[in-house]
Design an enzyme around this catalytic site. Structure first.
Site, PDB file in Angstrom:
ATOM      1  CG  ASP A   1      -0.446  -0.534   2.474  1.00  0.00           C
ATOM      2  OD1 ASP A   1       0.693  -1.043   2.461  1.00  0.00           O
ATOM      3  OD2 ASP A   1      -1.125  -0.445   3.505  1.00  0.00           O
TER       4      ASP A   1
ATOM      5  CG  ASP B   1      -2.965  -8.414 -12.517  1.00  0.00           C
ATOM      6  OD1 ASP B   1      -2.841  -7.577 -13.427  1.00  0.00           O
ATOM      7  OD2 ASP B   1      -3.898  -9.244 -12.482  1.00  0.00           O
TER       8      ASP B   1
END
Ligand code: NAI
Length: 332
Positions: A204, A228
């Site tokens: 994050d 991804d």
């Protein structure tokens, strides 16, 4: 003798952009004999699986494939043909160079990142089940074998390309066991590469740092799902999904494809940007040892982009996919 290469035109915008890439690669004199194969929804009814054996045999025989995107239905339908191909062929390393490109407007002018994504396990293991009505479970598979293999790949890549630093990305503060193993594996391998700097970043925080100071990063090493997601974020830093190429690499074969998907919202309109698959084709030509042809195509594409008269809608222009490809062919 021409070199045989498997070509998967793909779904949605796939046939449009792969036709453009083939036109350019052929015009540059790469001397390739393309073996065309379908996969995914086009073949599922006939073969009962998204990746027919004949396609796998073709890639194993040729060692190389150029692939358009394949549609995977959301929340239903057969397992992803993309994931199946990567697993069946053990294409364990997904490499995505993300660079600022001259002539393409973006918020930054100094991005040069390499994304190395583990391609065979994690939440993409496909092991999901319903435990009870309203209660589901997805299994995140992380093994030391695959984690050390991809870490070693990232460090070798960094060393060969004169890169300075590998950053392993994880969420080991929460997933202490699985992401903890991915992180520990990278740390263990890093001791073999004391010439390359090594650090880690929680996924994050990485997203925030990538948006604010992308120049701080060099080679990013990620497990499948984070790789991804972060790939699309990174594409957004350099002009969008239409410009970022990719390579799925294994020890025996390689499949080259853009980061983007089949873009159903613009499919059939002839307006998709073919650059990402063209750049993927350039990566393939380099793997084939045809660096001179790869350089010629790259220079021609950059020349067209720099002039700025002919570009597709995602880059602020009005050209069609084929008009843009023809401009590159003329430049060649
Ligand atoms: P997407 O990448 O297809 O599209 C996202 C957005 O980017 C859309 O607005 C699209 O128009 C735009 N875009 C993508 N490529 C472009 C290009 N070359 N030129 C101009 N604009 C472009 O992602 P989405 O919509 O989430 O996925 C659509 C389908 O593709 C899904 O079935 C998904 O599973 C599949 N997919 C396949 C991949 C592969 O074959 N490797 C990778 C990613 C998604």
């Amino acid at each position: 003798m021409p070199t045989k290469v498997t070509l998967i035109p793909g779904d949605g915008i796939g046939p449009e952009i792969s036709e453009a890439a083939v036109r350019i690669i052929d015009a540059a004199g790469a001397d390739i004999d393309w073996e065309r194969h379908d996969a995914g929804m086009k073949v599922f009814a006939d073969f009962g699986k998204p990746v027919p054996d004949s396609l796998l045999e073709s890639i194993r025989r040729n060692g190389l494939a150029l692939k358009g995107p394949l549609t995977t239905f959301v929340g239903k339908g057969f397992a992803s043909a993309n994931v199946t191909l990567r697993k069946e062929l053990d294409l364990y390393a997904n490499v995505r160079p993300v660079r600022t490109l001259a002539g393409i407007k973006s918020r930054y002018d100094n991005i040069d990142l390499i994304i190395v994504r583990e391609n065979t396990e994690d939440l993409y293991s496909g092991i999901e089940h319903i435990i009870a009505p309203g209660v589901t479970e997805s299994i995140k598979v992380i093994t030391a074998l695959a984690s050390e293999r991809i870490a070693r790949f990232a460090f070798e890549y960094a060393r060969k390309r004169g890169r300075q630093k590998v950053t392993v990305v994880h969420k080991a503060n929460i997933m202490k066991v699985s992401d903890g193993l991915f992180l520990d594996s990278a740390r263990k391998v890093s001791h073999e590469y004391t010439d390359i700097q090594f650090d880690d970043c929680i996924v994050d925080a990485l997203c925030m740092k990538l948006v604010m100071t992308p120049e701080r990063f060099d080679v990013l090493l990620l497990s499948n799902l984070y790789g991804d997601i972060v790939s699309d974020l990174a594409a957004g830093l350099v002009g969008g999904l239409g410009v970022v190429p990719g390579a799925n690499l294994g020890d025996k074969c390689a499949v080259f494809e853009a980061v983007h998907g089949s873009a159903p919202d613009i499919a059939g309109k002839g307006i998709a940007n073919p650059l990402a698959i063209i750049f993927s084709g350039i990566l393939m030509l380099r793997r084939m040892g045809k660096d001179d042809i790869a350089d010629r195509i790259r220079n021609a594409a950059f020349a067209v982009l720099k002039r700025g008269e002919i570009r597709t809608a995602d880059l602020g222009g009005k050209a069609t996919t084929l008009e843009f490809a023809e401009a590159i062919v003329r430049e060649l």
